[in-house]
Design a protein around this motif. Sequence first.
Motif, PDB file in Angstrom:
ATOM      1  N   ILE A 261     -51.417  31.755 -29.032  1.00  0.00           N
ATOM      2  CA  ILE A 261     -50.928  31.961 -27.673  1.00  0.00           C
ATOM      3  C   ILE A 261     -49.502  32.496 -27.723  1.00  0.00           C
ATOM      4  CG2 ILE A 261     -50.440  30.885 -25.447  1.00  0.00           C
ATOM      5  CD1 ILE A 261     -52.499  28.747 -26.117  1.00  0.00           C
ATOM      6  N   GLY A 262     -49.299  33.641 -27.094  1.00  0.00           N
ATOM      7  CA  GLY A 262     -47.970  34.204 -26.920  1.00  0.00           C
ATOM      8  C   GLY A 262     -47.860  34.679 -25.480  1.00  0.00           C
ATOM      9  N   THR A 263     -46.897  34.124 -24.736  1.00  0.00           N
ATOM     10  CA  THR A 263     -46.884  34.367 -23.304  1.00  0.00           C
ATOM     11  C   THR A 263     -45.485  34.157 -22.740  1.00  0.00           C
ATOM     12  OG1 THR A 263     -48.052  33.806 -21.252  1.00  0.00           O
ATOM     13  CG2 THR A 263     -47.593  31.998 -22.769  1.00  0.00           C
ATOM     14  N   GLY A 264     -45.361  34.155 -21.404  1.00  0.00           N
ATOM     15  CA  GLY A 264     -44.050  34.058 -20.770  1.00  0.00           C
ATOM     16  C   GLY A 264     -43.699  32.670 -20.291  1.00  0.00           C
ATOM     17  N   ASP A 265     -44.576  31.706 -20.486  1.00  0.00           N
ATOM     18  CA  ASP A 265     -44.302  30.328 -20.065  1.00  0.00           C
ATOM     19  C   ASP A 265     -44.863  29.391 -21.138  1.00  0.00           C
ATOM     20  OD1 ASP A 265     -43.991  27.896 -18.362  1.00  0.00           O
ATOM     21  OD2 ASP A 265     -43.639  29.353 -16.773  1.00  0.00           O
ATOM     22  N   ASP A 266     -45.233  28.172 -20.759  1.00  0.00           N
ATOM     23  CA  ASP A 266     -45.736  27.230 -21.760  1.00  0.00           C
ATOM     24  C   ASP A 266     -46.967  27.793 -22.469  1.00  0.00           C
ATOM     25  OD1 ASP A 266     -43.810  25.405 -20.922  1.00  0.00           O
ATOM     26  OD2 ASP A 266     -45.163  24.459 -19.484  1.00  0.00           O
ATOM     27  N   CYS A 267     -46.996  27.661 -23.790  1.00  0.00           N
ATOM     28  CA  CYS A 267     -48.218  28.022 -24.507  1.00  0.00           C
ATOM     29  C   CYS A 267     -49.355  27.105 -24.064  1.00  0.00           C
ATOM     30  CB  CYS A 267     -47.999  27.908 -26.011  1.00  0.00           C
ATOM     31  SG  CYS A 267     -46.925  29.202 -26.673  1.00  0.00           S
ATOM     32  N   ILE A 268     -49.072  25.800 -24.038  1.00  0.00           N
ATOM     33  CA  ILE A 268     -50.006  24.830 -23.469  1.00  0.00           C
ATOM     34  C   ILE A 268     -49.208  23.888 -22.580  1.00  0.00           C
ATOM     35  CG2 ILE A 268     -51.578  22.909 -23.941  1.00  0.00           C
ATOM     36  CD1 ILE A 268     -52.456  24.268 -26.448  1.00  0.00           C
ATOM     37  N   SER A 269     -49.675  23.673 -21.365  1.00  0.00           N
ATOM     38  CA  SER A 269     -49.045  22.718 -20.455  1.00  0.00           C
ATOM     39  C   SER A 269     -50.057  21.646 -20.093  1.00  0.00           C
ATOM     40  CB  SER A 269     -48.529  23.420 -19.193  1.00  0.00           C
ATOM     41  OG  SER A 269     -49.548  24.155 -18.548  1.00  0.00           O
ATOM     42  N   ILE A 270     -49.608  20.396 -20.120  1.00  0.00           N
ATOM     43  CA  ILE A 270     -50.473  19.248 -19.876  1.00  0.00           C
ATOM     44  C   ILE A 270     -49.893  18.460 -18.716  1.00  0.00           C
ATOM     45  CG2 ILE A 270     -51.466  17.157 -20.877  1.00  0.00           C
ATOM     46  CD1 ILE A 270     -50.879  18.521 -23.660  1.00  0.00           C
ATOM     47  N   GLU A 271     -50.682  18.299 -17.660  1.00  0.00           N
ATOM     48  CA  GLU A 271     -50.156  17.637 -16.469  1.00  0.00           C
ATOM     49  C   GLU A 271     -50.937  16.373 -16.136  1.00  0.00           C
ATOM     50  OE1 GLU A 271     -49.146  19.991 -13.122  1.00  0.00           O
ATOM     51  OE2 GLU A 271     -47.688  21.177 -14.247  1.00  0.00           O
ATOM     52  N   SER A 272     -50.576  15.768 -15.019  1.00  0.00           N
ATOM     53  CA  SER A 272     -51.034  14.425 -14.660  1.00  0.00           C
ATOM     54  C   SER A 272     -52.555  14.305 -14.647  1.00  0.00           C
ATOM     55  CB  SER A 272     -50.489  14.046 -13.285  1.00  0.00           C
ATOM     56  OG  SER A 272     -50.857  12.722 -12.946  1.00  0.00           O
ATOM     57  N   GLY A 273     -53.031  13.119 -15.028  1.00  0.00           N
ATOM     58  CA  GLY A 273     -54.455  12.830 -15.029  1.00  0.00           C
ATOM     59  C   GLY A 273     -55.147  13.213 -16.304  1.00  0.00           C
ATOM     60  N   SER A 274     -54.400  13.717 -17.287  1.00  0.00           N
ATOM     61  CA  SER A 274     -55.013  14.162 -18.547  1.00  0.00           C
ATOM     62  C   SER A 274     -54.941  13.049 -19.584  1.00  0.00           C
ATOM     63  CB  SER A 274     -54.306  15.414 -19.063  1.00  0.00           C
ATOM     64  OG  SER A 274     -54.470  16.481 -18.145  1.00  0.00           O
ATOM     65  N   GLN A 275     -56.080  12.819 -20.257  1.00  0.00           N
ATOM     66  CA  GLN A 275     -56.191  11.769 -21.257  1.00  0.00           C
ATOM     67  C   GLN A 275     -56.992  12.278 -22.448  1.00  0.00           C
ATOM     68  OE1 GLN A 275     -58.058   8.813 -18.620  1.00  0.00           O
ATOM     69  NE2 GLN A 275     -56.310   7.493 -19.025  1.00  0.00           N
ATOM     70  N   ASN A 276     -56.629  11.785 -23.631  1.00  0.00           N
ATOM     71  CA  ASN A 276     -57.305  12.155 -24.879  1.00  0.00           C
ATOM     72  C   ASN A 276     -57.330  13.675 -25.045  1.00  0.00           C
ATOM     73  OD1 ASN A 276     -58.618  11.953 -27.307  1.00  0.00           O
ATOM     74  ND2 ASN A 276     -60.648  11.659 -26.406  1.00  0.00           N
ATOM     75  N   VAL A 277     -56.137  14.225 -25.209  1.00  0.00           N
ATOM     76  CA  VAL A 277     -55.952  15.665 -25.407  1.00  0.00           C
ATOM     77  C   VAL A 277     -55.619  15.888 -26.883  1.00  0.00           C
ATOM     78  CG1 VAL A 277     -54.623  17.695 -24.754  1.00  0.00           C
ATOM     79  CG2 VAL A 277     -55.107  15.920 -23.043  1.00  0.00           C
ATOM     80  N   GLN A 278     -56.433  16.704 -27.552  1.00  0.00           N
ATOM     81  CA  GLN A 278     -56.244  16.995 -28.975  1.00  0.00           C
ATOM     82  C   GLN A 278     -55.952  18.487 -29.138  1.00  0.00           C
ATOM     83  OE1 GLN A 278     -56.606  14.368 -31.268  1.00  0.00           O
ATOM     84  NE2 GLN A 278     -57.008  13.043 -29.505  1.00  0.00           N
ATOM     85  N   ILE A 279     -54.819  18.783 -29.783  1.00  0.00           N
ATOM     86  CA  ILE A 279     -54.452  20.179 -30.042  1.00  0.00           C
ATOM     87  C   ILE A 279     -54.287  20.342 -31.540  1.00  0.00           C
ATOM     88  CG2 ILE A 279     -52.734  21.983 -29.643  1.00  0.00           C
ATOM     89  CD1 ILE A 279     -52.058  20.506 -26.991  1.00  0.00           C
ATOM     90  N   ASN A 280     -55.051  21.257 -32.134  1.00  0.00           N
ATOM     91  CA  ASN A 280     -55.045  21.444 -33.583  1.00  0.00           C
ATOM     92  C   ASN A 280     -54.900  22.919 -33.930  1.00  0.00           C
ATOM     93  OD1 ASN A 280     -57.511  19.280 -32.953  1.00  0.00           O
ATOM     94  ND2 ASN A 280     -55.999  18.535 -34.396  1.00  0.00           N
ATOM     95  N   ASP A 281     -54.111  23.185 -34.953  1.00  0.00           N
ATOM     96  CA  ASP A 281     -54.015  24.544 -35.517  1.00  0.00           C
ATOM     97  C   ASP A 281     -53.693  25.578 -34.437  1.00  0.00           C
ATOM     98  OD1 ASP A 281     -54.673  23.525 -38.052  1.00  0.00           O
ATOM     99  OD2 ASP A 281     -56.792  23.594 -37.557  1.00  0.00           O
ATOM    100  N   LEU A 282     -52.558  25.384 -33.790  1.00  0.00           N
ATOM    101  CA  LEU A 282     -52.105  26.294 -32.731  1.00  0.00           C
ATOM    102  C   LEU A 282     -50.950  27.144 -33.247  1.00  0.00           C
ATOM    103  CD1 LEU A 282     -52.159  27.054 -29.629  1.00  0.00           C
ATOM    104  CD2 LEU A 282     -50.276  25.421 -29.404  1.00  0.00           C
ATOM    105  N   THR A 283     -51.002  28.435 -32.942  1.00  0.00           N
ATOM    106  CA  THR A 283     -49.875  29.333 -33.170  1.00  0.00           C
ATOM    107  C   THR A 283     -49.295  29.711 -31.816  1.00  0.00           C
ATOM    108  OG1 THR A 283     -50.848  30.213 -35.209  1.00  0.00           O
ATOM    109  CG2 THR A 283     -49.139  31.529 -34.152  1.00  0.00           C
TER     110      THR A 283
END
Length: 434
Positions: A261-283
């Motif tokens: 991910i290459g962009t102008g804001d957050d590559c990944i954004s996590i907001e309210s109500g999110s549970q058990n979020v797994q992020i692996n091998d991210l560029t």
Amino acid sequence: MAHCCTVLTGLLVWSLFMLSWCEASRNNINRYDHSYGTFKSNSLIKRRDDITRLKSVARASLRLPTTVSVSDFGAKGDGKTDDTQAFVNAWKKACSSSGAVNLLVPEGKTYFLKSLRLNGPCKSVLTVQILGTLSASQQRSDYEDLSKWITFDGVNSLTVDGGATGTVNGNGAETWWENSCKRNEAKKCTKAPTALTFYNSKNLRVNNLRVKDAQQIQISIEKCSNVQVSNVEVTAPADSPNTDGIHITNTQNIQVSNSIIGTGDDCISIESGSQNVQINDLTCGPGHGISIGSLGDDNSKAFVSGVTVDGAKLSGTDNGVRIKTNQGGSGTASNIIFQNIQMENVENPIIIDQDYCDKSKCTEQKSAVQIKNVVYRNISGTSASDIAITFNCSKNYPCQGIVLDKVNIKGGKASCSNANVMDKDGVLPQCKST
């Protein structure tokens, strides 16, 4: 494909044969006497009948899926003709069919689309194969909802696969970015569409897809559960406004893996109500890094828990791993792990900010989202600013249970306030609790 089906059928039949054999043996273990010959014969007949029946079931279960092509419903794919209605009609056919269905967007063509909402529930187990390019209209009048371009709503057991060529192009540059108040403060702040939204869906798979130049957010996953996103590539210029790569909100049990991910804001954004979020091998880069929040805006209550980022490379981003909350909010952000992360020339490699504010005027408030049990482990790299680690926590709700373990970030100091921090091993720069 035929070979694959044959192998799967054989494995299924073999497994069920063994199960049948074990069951027959178990049921007859206490009847092993001089009637053995009769038992053996009857048992073999039963197994033969079972296998015949199971072969039939296996063939049915491995039957090739039905293919529904947008071309069959009049989609031209010339990049100019409006193909929106053709997509709607193809979707209705695919969604209302029974069994496994592939909705095909053929390769080598560009499909011009206005706003498009694809609703469930569907009778079919549906795979959308986007092998061509989806191209967004740049006219505001072509959007019934200015916040969305393509939306999948209430579709369970959905797979969206881009193969080797599938691309979703938001065409954000001319109409949307140029008229953003983030680029020109003289402009009025208005809505812009999210390129691809998945809403209220269970058992979702998004694979091998390229998303570029979204009008605003690139991929948004909202109110979903049991989600896998893999081999996704998201691209937009560093100065494109609000173009978060993958936005996750009110979603449980989601894994994002092997993505760029290459962009102008957050590559990944996590907001309210999110549970058990797994992020692996991210560029990640360019962009604003990996962010939890903002949480608690407009005095709201927010909850995020069970976030793990394991394996990431960030280069030239404005932030590295960030938790940001607004004053006046409430709730918790807890049980968060950032580990096995490399950073190169990152402005704010590690940051918690409980005083985040994106409004023109902000006032100090007493309440805050409680941040607790956050681990930073095996993180290395270089800081592009004087401050490599920032823990700017609330006086009334100080950060609790912050652990730094094998953190080595060169080029900057640590600035920590109102944080309960434990330095375990090999930490540079060190952060003293205040």
